[in-house]
Write a protein that holds these residues in place. Structure first.
Motif, short mmCIF file in Angstrom:
data_model
loop_
_atom_site.label_atom_id
_atom_site.label_comp_id
_atom_site.label_asym_id
_atom_site.label_seq_id
_atom_site.Cartn_x
_atom_site.Cartn_y
_atom_site.Cartn_z
N ASP A 1 -8.44 7.02 -27.31
CA ASP A 1 -7.87 5.78 -27.25
C ASP A 1 -9.35 5.31 -26.50
N ALA A 2 -10.32 5.64 -25.46
CA ALA A 2 -11.27 5.10 -24.81
C ALA A 2 -12.43 5.12 -25.79
N VAL A 3 -12.50 5.75 -26.78
CA VAL A 3 -13.74 5.60 -28.49
C VAL A 3 -12.92 4.41 -28.58
N LYS A 4 -11.58 4.43 -29.15
CA LYS A 4 -11.48 3.51 -29.40
C LYS A 4 -11.59 1.58 -29.02
N LEU A 5 -11.51 1.98 -28.19
CA LEU A 5 -11.84 0.49 -27.29
C LEU A 5 -13.61 0.29 -27.24
N PHE A 6 -14.13 1.43 -26.69
CA PHE A 6 -15.23 1.11 -26.93
C PHE A 6 -15.75 0.65 -28.36
N ASP A 7 -15.38 1.15 -29.78
CA ASP A 7 -15.59 0.30 -30.66
C ASP A 7 -15.36 -0.51 -31.10
N LEU B 1 -11.21 4.98 -17.59
CA LEU B 1 -8.59 4.83 -16.77
C LEU B 1 -8.94 6.04 -17.84
N TYR B 2 -9.34 5.32 -19.36
CA TYR B 2 -8.00 6.72 -20.34
C TYR B 2 -8.99 7.76 -20.63
N GLY B 3 -10.06 8.04 -20.17
CA GLY B 3 -10.51 9.78 -19.88
C GLY B 3 -9.83 10.00 -18.94
N GLN B 4 -9.72 9.38 -17.72
CA GLN B 4 -9.35 9.56 -16.40
C GLN B 4 -7.84 10.30 -17.06
N ALA B 5 -7.33 9.78 -17.62
CA ALA B 5 -5.35 9.97 -18.41
C ALA B 5 -5.46 11.17 -19.39
N SER C 1 -20.62 4.92 -20.11
CA SER C 1 -19.30 4.79 -18.98
C SER C 1 -18.41 5.50 -19.79
N LEU C 2 -18.14 5.60 -21.25
CA LEU C 2 -17.93 6.22 -22.59
C LEU C 2 -17.93 7.87 -22.22
N LEU C 3 -19.41 8.34 -22.04
CA LEU C 3 -19.65 9.45 -21.77
C LEU C 3 -19.35 10.29 -20.62
N PHE C 4 -19.56 9.50 -19.61
CA PHE C 4 -18.37 9.90 -18.26
C PHE C 4 -17.05 9.71 -18.14
N SER C 5 -16.49 8.85 -19.58
CA SER C 5 -14.69 8.83 -19.81
C SER C 5 -15.12 10.58 -20.19
N CYS C 6 -15.77 10.70 -21.11
CA CYS C 6 -15.30 12.16 -22.27
C CYS C 6 -15.42 13.12 -21.13
#
Length: 399
Positions: free
Chosen positions: A123-129, A114-118, A145-150
């Motif tokens: 924020d997506a990377v930070k959430l993963f970390d 969802l962060y990637g969609q936005a 999921s993180l790669l897809f978010s990118c």
């Protein structure tokens, strides 16, 4: 103690009433979870106030476990992004990931996406970390999921960095899904040539590519009009024992149609039939759309008939495409016939297409047919009834 319990009970009851009042203002009764989800989704579709959207999401207590709620989350994120209300997006996701019942890898992966969609890839990377701090372990599924978010955010450079650094940094072994996701990113970003090295790496690591792998790469090379590389991929498929399925042919047909080379795409249809394979409705959808875009409506209509004769049922998208382009070509009688078929299935094109059809019918003095269309649309979409009333009033000037 009794006072505290009474206050808590009163607070909970007030929240439930507050939730119901937002999601269903005309009713005093409490809604079930599914009713809340449906109401929230319906309200989010038309709500423009970003704070109100957040209130709707909170009132519905959305959960990624429900398909309806996942759709509602996505709609909410899209609307908030459109309003440039990024702090609201961050607030909604942060509130969600800190809920005790959402502490799972599957749910956190959804919020990463969802962060990637936005478009908030940082924020997506930070959430993963920070997943371990939330009490959730990382896995290759979350990495995917993180790669897809990118990719969703269009941050292809960040995708390359994550793919290059994170497997080693976090001890995560890439899977077929990882490679397929990365290939999608390279091909979408105009770097289809990178797929050669990715495929070589997969071979070294003993990861066998599948139909999705080759479909992604073939589409990428078509997009860049590197037709010799398409041929190389077709040969590589044979080497890896991946069958040339109807799915691969559909990708090739769609890719050629996007390049306005629909005649070449139709040759592939003839190849499919010549090999005793059965095209599906996706095959015909791509071809019909391609010929419509090129203004070759007689071929599009012929393909539609061929599709019906082959016992393949058109979907809503196919009907809408034909109606739209028939109206553009001022073939209003054919558009009306297709529209009636579509509406008999419960599928009504958007208002601009329907207005184009109604105006066109009026221009050729088919007023009764135009009124019939308006009546059907008003019955199905009462929200736009006022706009249709104005259009219908104009018919009196023609009559």
């Amino acid at each position: 103690m009794a006072l505290r319990c009474n206050l808590r009970s009163s607070s909970l009851q007030s929240f439930r009433l507050f939730s119901s009042s937002i999601l269903n203002p005309d009713s005093k009764s409490l809604l079930t979870s599914k009713e809340k989800s449906r109401s929230a989704l319906s309200l989010i579709r038309f709500e423009k106030n970003p704070e109100r959207i957040l209130d709707i999401c909170r009132a519905a207590a959305l959960t990624p476990e429900s398909h309806l709620d996942r759709v509602a989350y996505s709609r909410a994120i899209s609307s908030l992004k459109q309003s440039h209300y990024y702090e609201g997006i961050r607030s909604l996701i942060k509130e969600s990931v800190t809920r005790p019942d959402f502490k799972s890898e599957r749910f956190v992966s959804h919020f990463v996406i969802l962060y990637g969609q936005a478009g908030l890839i940082g924020d997506a990377v930070k959430l993963f970390d920070e997943m371990p701090q939330l009490g959730v372990g990382r896995s290759v599924k979350t990495l995917n999921s993180l790669l897809f978010s990118c990719i969703l955010a269009g941050e292809y450079g960040e995708m390359k960095r994550v793919f290059s650094e994170y497997p080693k940094k976090y001890g995560l072994a890439p899977t077929l899904e990882t490679y397929n996701t990365v290939l999608k990113g390279f091909c979408e970003s105009g770097s289809a040539n990178s797929s050669h090295s990715i495929l070589a790496e997969m071979e070294r690591k003993g990861i066998k590519p599948n139909g999705t792998t080759f479909a992604t790469v073939i589409a990428g090379f078509y997009k860049e009009e590197k037709f010799s590389d398409v041929g190389k991929m077709m040969e590589l498929m044979k080497k890896h024992g991946v069958a040339t399925s109807i799915g691969i042919y559909n990708v090739r047909i769609q890719s050629l149609c996007k390049l306005k080379r629909s005649t070449e795409a139709k040759v592939l249809l003839d190849t499919i039939l010549g090999r005793g394979m059965k095209p599906n409705r996706v095959t015909y959808n791509h071809l019909i759309h391609g010929f419509c875009v090129e203004g070759k409506m007689e071929i599009a209509k012929s393909l539609f008939k061929e599709m019906i004769d082959s016992k393949l049922k058109p979907d809503a998208k196919c009907y809408f495409t034909l109606i739209y382009y028939m109206c553009r070509g001022q073939d209003f009688e054919s558009a009306l016939a297709i529209c009636k078929e579509s509406m008999s299935e419960g599928w009504v094109p958007n208002m601009s297409t329907m207005k184009s059809l109604v105006d066109g019918l009026a221009s050729i003095e088919k007023i009764d047919e135009a009124r019939w269309i308006i009546g059907q649309v008003k019955e199905k979409f009462s929200r736009n009834a006022g706009a249709w009333d104005e259009i219908e009033e104009n018919f009196t000037k023609i009559e």
